[in-house]
Design a protein around this motif. Structure first.
Motif, PDB file in Angstrom:
ATOM      1  N   LYS A 389     -63.382  56.374 -13.380  1.00  0.00           N
ATOM      2  CA  LYS A 389     -63.445  56.914 -14.746  1.00  0.00           C
ATOM      3  C   LYS A 389     -62.494  58.098 -14.889  1.00  0.00           C
ATOM      4  CE  LYS A 389     -66.975  58.822 -17.883  1.00  0.00           C
ATOM      5  NZ  LYS A 389     -68.407  59.177 -17.964  1.00  0.00           N
ATOM      6  N   ASP A 390     -61.760  58.128 -15.995  1.00  0.00           N
ATOM      7  CA  ASP A 390     -60.852  59.257 -16.259  1.00  0.00           C
ATOM      8  C   ASP A 390     -60.880  59.598 -17.739  1.00  0.00           C
ATOM      9  OD1 ASP A 390     -58.338  58.120 -17.787  1.00  0.00           O
ATOM     10  OD2 ASP A 390     -58.763  56.638 -16.224  1.00  0.00           O
ATOM     11  N   ASN A 391     -60.253  60.724 -18.084  1.00  0.00           N
ATOM     12  CA  ASN A 391     -60.178  61.156 -19.494  1.00  0.00           C
ATOM     13  C   ASN A 391     -58.731  61.195 -19.963  1.00  0.00           C
ATOM     14  OD1 ASN A 391     -59.532  63.355 -17.875  1.00  0.00           O
ATOM     15  ND2 ASN A 391     -60.277  64.865 -19.352  1.00  0.00           N
ATOM     16  N   GLY A 392     -57.945  60.226 -19.501  1.00  0.00           N
ATOM     17  CA  GLY A 392     -56.530  60.158 -19.858  1.00  0.00           C
ATOM     18  C   GLY A 392     -56.288  59.549 -21.220  1.00  0.00           C
ATOM     19  N   HIS A 393     -55.031  59.104 -21.427  1.00  0.00           N
ATOM     20  CA  HIS A 393     -54.652  58.602 -22.766  1.00  0.00           C
ATOM     21  C   HIS A 393     -55.331  57.281 -23.105  1.00  0.00           C
ATOM     22  CE1 HIS A 393     -52.004  55.746 -20.762  1.00  0.00           C
ATOM     23  NE2 HIS A 393     -51.399  56.747 -20.127  1.00  0.00           N
ATOM     24  N   GLY A 394     -55.819  56.555 -22.079  1.00  0.00           N
ATOM     25  CA  GLY A 394     -56.645  55.376 -22.344  1.00  0.00           C
ATOM     26  C   GLY A 394     -55.868  54.137 -22.722  1.00  0.00           C
ATOM     27  N   ILE A 395     -56.618  53.134 -23.187  1.00  0.00           N
ATOM     28  CA  ILE A 395     -56.057  51.828 -23.537  1.00  0.00           C
ATOM     29  C   ILE A 395     -56.364  51.550 -25.002  1.00  0.00           C
ATOM     30  CG2 ILE A 395     -56.067  49.358 -22.996  1.00  0.00           C
ATOM     31  CD1 ILE A 395     -57.302  50.164 -20.251  1.00  0.00           C
ATOM     32  N   GLN A 396     -55.346  51.228 -25.772  1.00  0.00           N
ATOM     33  CA  GLN A 396     -55.537  50.939 -27.190  1.00  0.00           C
ATOM     34  C   GLN A 396     -56.316  49.631 -27.363  1.00  0.00           C
ATOM     35  OE1 GLN A 396     -54.714  53.149 -29.529  1.00  0.00           O
ATOM     36  NE2 GLN A 396     -53.922  54.468 -27.894  1.00  0.00           N
ATOM     37  N   SER A 397     -57.143  49.584 -28.385  1.00  0.00           N
ATOM     38  CA  SER A 397     -58.028  48.425 -28.592  1.00  0.00           C
ATOM     39  C   SER A 397     -57.252  47.127 -28.793  1.00  0.00           C
ATOM     40  CB  SER A 397     -58.940  48.668 -29.801  1.00  0.00           C
ATOM     41  OG  SER A 397     -58.167  48.916 -30.963  1.00  0.00           O
ATOM     42  N   GLU A 398     -56.052  47.218 -29.398  1.00  0.00           N
ATOM     43  CA  GLU A 398     -55.300  45.997 -29.693  1.00  0.00           C
ATOM     44  C   GLU A 398     -54.738  45.324 -28.440  1.00  0.00           C
ATOM     45  OE1 GLU A 398     -52.697  49.588 -30.876  1.00  0.00           O
ATOM     46  OE2 GLU A 398     -54.764  48.912 -31.143  1.00  0.00           O
ATOM     47  N   ILE A 399     -54.653  46.049 -27.321  1.00  0.00           N
ATOM     48  CA  ILE A 399     -54.150  45.424 -26.091  1.00  0.00           C
ATOM     49  C   ILE A 399     -55.231  45.293 -25.021  1.00  0.00           C
ATOM     50  CG2 ILE A 399     -51.800  46.260 -26.503  1.00  0.00           C
ATOM     51  CD1 ILE A 399     -52.323  48.341 -24.267  1.00  0.00           C
ATOM     52  N   ILE A 438     -62.110  54.658 -24.603  1.00  0.00           N
ATOM     53  CA  ILE A 438     -61.968  55.405 -25.856  1.00  0.00           C
ATOM     54  C   ILE A 438     -60.742  56.290 -25.648  1.00  0.00           C
ATOM     55  CG2 ILE A 438     -63.010  57.063 -27.452  1.00  0.00           C
ATOM     56  CD1 ILE A 438     -65.735  56.203 -26.447  1.00  0.00           C
ATOM     57  N   PRO A 439     -59.600  55.942 -26.266  1.00  0.00           N
ATOM     58  CA  PRO A 439     -58.347  56.657 -26.001  1.00  0.00           C
ATOM     59  C   PRO A 439     -58.488  58.169 -26.101  1.00  0.00           C
ATOM     60  CG  PRO A 439     -57.920  54.714 -27.319  1.00  0.00           C
ATOM     61  CD  PRO A 439     -59.409  54.838 -27.214  1.00  0.00           C
ATOM     62  N   ASN A 440     -57.893  58.849 -25.114  1.00  0.00           N
ATOM     63  CA  ASN A 440     -57.863  60.318 -25.028  1.00  0.00           C
ATOM     64  C   ASN A 440     -59.242  60.952 -24.834  1.00  0.00           C
ATOM     65  OD1 ASN A 440     -54.988  60.448 -25.479  1.00  0.00           O
ATOM     66  ND2 ASN A 440     -55.438  59.937 -27.621  1.00  0.00           N
ATOM     67  N   LYS A 441     -60.212  60.126 -24.497  1.00  0.00           N
ATOM     68  CA  LYS A 441     -61.558  60.663 -24.270  1.00  0.00           C
ATOM     69  C   LYS A 441     -62.167  60.132 -22.977  1.00  0.00           C
ATOM     70  CE  LYS A 441     -66.045  61.354 -26.489  1.00  0.00           C
ATOM     71  NZ  LYS A 441     -66.893  61.056 -27.679  1.00  0.00           N
ATOM     72  N   GLU A 442     -62.231  58.822 -22.850  1.00  0.00           N
ATOM     73  CA  GLU A 442     -62.874  58.230 -21.665  1.00  0.00           C
ATOM     74  C   GLU A 442     -62.359  56.821 -21.434  1.00  0.00           C
ATOM     75  OE1 GLU A 442     -67.209  56.391 -20.464  1.00  0.00           O
ATOM     76  OE2 GLU A 442     -67.155  58.111 -21.834  1.00  0.00           O
ATOM     77  N   THR A 443     -61.969  56.542 -20.206  1.00  0.00           N
ATOM     78  CA  THR A 443     -61.578  55.194 -19.797  1.00  0.00           C
ATOM     79  C   THR A 443     -62.241  54.906 -18.460  1.00  0.00           C
ATOM     80  OG1 THR A 443     -59.447  55.310 -20.930  1.00  0.00           O
ATOM     81  CG2 THR A 443     -59.676  53.648 -19.206  1.00  0.00           C
ATOM     82  N   SER A 444     -62.846  53.732 -18.343  1.00  0.00           N
ATOM     83  CA  SER A 444     -63.534  53.398 -17.093  1.00  0.00           C
ATOM     84  C   SER A 444     -63.303  51.941 -16.738  1.00  0.00           C
ATOM     85  CB  SER A 444     -65.034  53.678 -17.208  1.00  0.00           C
ATOM     86  OG  SER A 444     -65.631  52.844 -18.182  1.00  0.00           O
ATOM     87  N   PHE A 445     -63.218  51.691 -15.436  1.00  0.00           N
ATOM     88  CA  PHE A 445     -63.181  50.339 -14.886  1.00  0.00           C
ATOM     89  C   PHE A 445     -64.373  50.224 -13.924  1.00  0.00           C
ATOM     90  CE2 PHE A 445     -58.924  50.698 -16.448  1.00  0.00           C
ATOM     91  CZ  PHE A 445     -58.553  49.411 -16.797  1.00  0.00           C
ATOM     92  N   THR A 446     -65.252  49.262 -14.204  1.00  0.00           N
ATOM     93  CA  THR A 446     -66.482  49.124 -13.425  1.00  0.00           C
ATOM     94  C   THR A 446     -66.440  47.874 -12.571  1.00  0.00           C
ATOM     95  OG1 THR A 446     -67.730  50.226 -15.191  1.00  0.00           O
ATOM     96  CG2 THR A 446     -68.995  49.019 -13.529  1.00  0.00           C
ATOM     97  N   LEU A 447     -66.647  48.058 -11.266  1.00  0.00           N
ATOM     98  CA  LEU A 447     -66.742  46.945 -10.321  1.00  0.00           C
ATOM     99  C   LEU A 447     -68.217  46.634 -10.110  1.00  0.00           C
ATOM    100  CD1 LEU A 447     -64.012  48.527  -9.651  1.00  0.00           C
ATOM    101  CD2 LEU A 447     -64.165  47.467  -7.394  1.00  0.00           C
ATOM    102  N   PHE A 448     -68.617  45.412 -10.465  1.00  0.00           N
ATOM    103  CA  PHE A 448     -70.003  44.980 -10.243  1.00  0.00           C
ATOM    104  C   PHE A 448     -70.047  44.045  -9.030  1.00  0.00           C
ATOM    105  CE2 PHE A 448     -70.373  45.978 -14.825  1.00  0.00           C
ATOM    106  CZ  PHE A 448     -71.466  46.817 -14.767  1.00  0.00           C
ATOM    107  N   PHE A 449     -71.007  44.306  -8.143  1.00  0.00           N
ATOM    108  CA  PHE A 449     -71.161  43.490  -6.937  1.00  0.00           C
ATOM    109  C   PHE A 449     -72.499  42.774  -6.965  1.00  0.00           C
ATOM    110  CE2 PHE A 449     -68.388  47.027  -5.950  1.00  0.00           C
ATOM    111  CZ  PHE A 449     -67.366  46.438  -5.215  1.00  0.00           C
TER     112      PHE A 449
END
Length: 450
Positions: A389-399, A438-449
């Motif tokens: 999880k980071d608080n970087g620029h994030g990923i735009q919803s359209e992509i 959420i761009p510029n607020k929160e981006t996360s990638f979750t690995l589920f096992f």
């Protein structure tokens, strides 16, 4: 008004009964035994008529409620020809009967309306009680399971024994994938469970959806996106090769034949060398691109072992600490469960986590108060997870729906296989990789096992 008349007559009868009792007692003590006996007979008659009077109304009201209970609204009480109080009581009962009948008809109409909606639904719906008795099914579920009628979940064993076991073990709010094969076809089903309370009885509500067509559509869309990316990359490499080759060929061949050696000057030789160097570079780039594609297709089968998550994440911390800009961010390991273990291939999972952390660090470039977290634990469904999880620029919803497509990238120097390879590795582990941003607020990638 009915109550007033009823109570007035009742009080009158009780008072009359009391007076008769007093007079009878008085005559008895005066030793007028014959008159006392007559008064006693009169007292018995009054008691009988009082009981009859009360029971007449009680029977009428009891009969009325039995009719309502049996959903018989044809009952009508005469509103004329009786005492005024009884006529008023009959009128009130008839009015109440009409009101209940109206509500019942409206409820029946509404119920038929909802049932018709459920019949037309493209999702199979089924409810059963704790004993396994099926109380409701719509036509879609009978079509999906190719079995009718459905009265008890034991009948599902005739469709597929594993399906019957799934119905027995599925818990509230759970979602399961199930592949059902019959003599007609093989279909992919999503089965969701819920609980509803009806008449103080807990019922299991099951919805079943065929996602085969949806999967086909998504698979087709994925292939189209992949072909576009491949076409774009290959054309970018082949077009300059074709153009330069044609230019060089023109140096040494005219419309009629190959040019003589005397016509070749030093300038043409230099241009030829430069052109061949460009062709070589483009060819190497194309070979590298194809190599990346092959690496995506040839992911080795996971060599799974028990891994302590704490040690794994400490290893990741050491690896990413060598990355440029790591010192400018706040890094944190959050363990929501101590001594957590996963069954996975350590090398492949390390590759996935390192790639995700590397992407996160790049996304935190020029971010104030940059933060990177790796969170591990077990959720309410019992799934083990690791979140980057980071608080970087994030990923735009359209992509967002394209980030896992092979070779799709927004970076100038990116290959576009990192995320798709990571997802492929998680699928080979029987798990999943989920992105949220959420761009510029929160981006996360979750690995589920598992």
């Amino acid at each position: 008004m009915v109550s007033t008349n009823f109570y007035a007559k009742l009080i009158f009868r009780v008072v009359l009964l009391t007076l008769t009792s007093v007079v009878m007692a008085f005559m008895f003590f005066k030793e007028h035994y014959i008159l006392s006996i007559l008064l006693f007979v009169l007292l018995c008659l009054q008691s009988y008529f009082l009981i009859h009077y009360l029971n007449h109304n009680n029977r009428k009201i009891a009969f009325f409620f039995n009719s309502i209970k049996n959903e018989d609204f044809t009952l009508r009480f005469p509103e004329k020809g009786n005492a005024k109080s009884f006529n008023e009581l009959n009128h009130s009962l008839n009015t109440l009967n009409a009101m209940i009948q109206k509500v019942y008809i409206e409820n029946q109409s509404q119920e038929r309306y909802y049932q018709e909606i459920l019949k037309q639904a493209e999702i199979g719906i089924l409810t059963f009680n704790k004993k396994g008795h099926i109380l409701f099914t719509n036509p879609k579920i009978e079509k999906l399971l190719n079995h009718t009628p459905l009265n008890h979940i034991k009948q599902l064993a005739q469709v597929d024994k594993k399906l019957f076991e799934l119905f027995n073990t599925i818990g509230p709010f759970e979602k399961k994938l199930f592949q059902l094969t019959n003599e007609r076809e093989t279909i992919q089903l999503v089965i969701k469970s819920n609980e509803v309370l009806l008449n103080k009885e807990v019922l299991n509500l099951i919805t079943i959806q065929d996602i085969h067509n949806e999967l086909d559509k998504k698979e087709t869309d994925s292939w189209i996106k992949l072909i576009r990316v491949l076409t774009h990359e290959i054309m970018n490499s082949v077009t300059p090769i074709t153009s330069i080759s044609e230019s060089i060929l023109n140096y040494y061949k005219n419309e009629n034949d190959i040019v003589s050696v005397t016509q070749i000057d030093e300038n043409k030789i230099n241009n030829t060398v430069k052109g061949l160097e460009v062709i070589k570079t483009q060819g190497n780039d194309l070979m590298s691109f194809v190599g990346s594609y092959r690496s995506l297709l040839n992911v080795p089968a996971p060599d799974k072992k028990i891994i302590k998550v704490e040690k794994l994440l400490e290893k990741i911390k050491v690896l990413i600490s060598q990355q440029h800009q790591f010192d400018s961010i706040t890094f944190e390991l959050v363990e929501n469960m101590k001594d957590l273990e996963i069954y996975a291939d350590e090398k492949l999972i390390t590759q996935v986590l390192f790639n995700l952390c590397k992407n996160a660090i790049q996304a935190l470039h020029e971010t104030k108060d940059a933060r990177l977290q790796i969170i591990s634990g077990i959720n309410q469904k019992g799934q083990k997870y690791i979140i980057v999880k980071d608080n970087g620029h994030g990923i735009q919803s359209e992509i967002m729906n394209q980030i896992f497509v092979p070779f799709f990238t927004t970076k100038n120097d990116g290959t576009g296989i990192g995320l798709s390879l990571s997802k492929q590795i998680m699928l080979l582990h029987g798990g999943s990789l989920i992105a949220y941003s959420i761009p510029n607020k929160e981006t996360s990638f979750t690995l589920f096992f598992l």
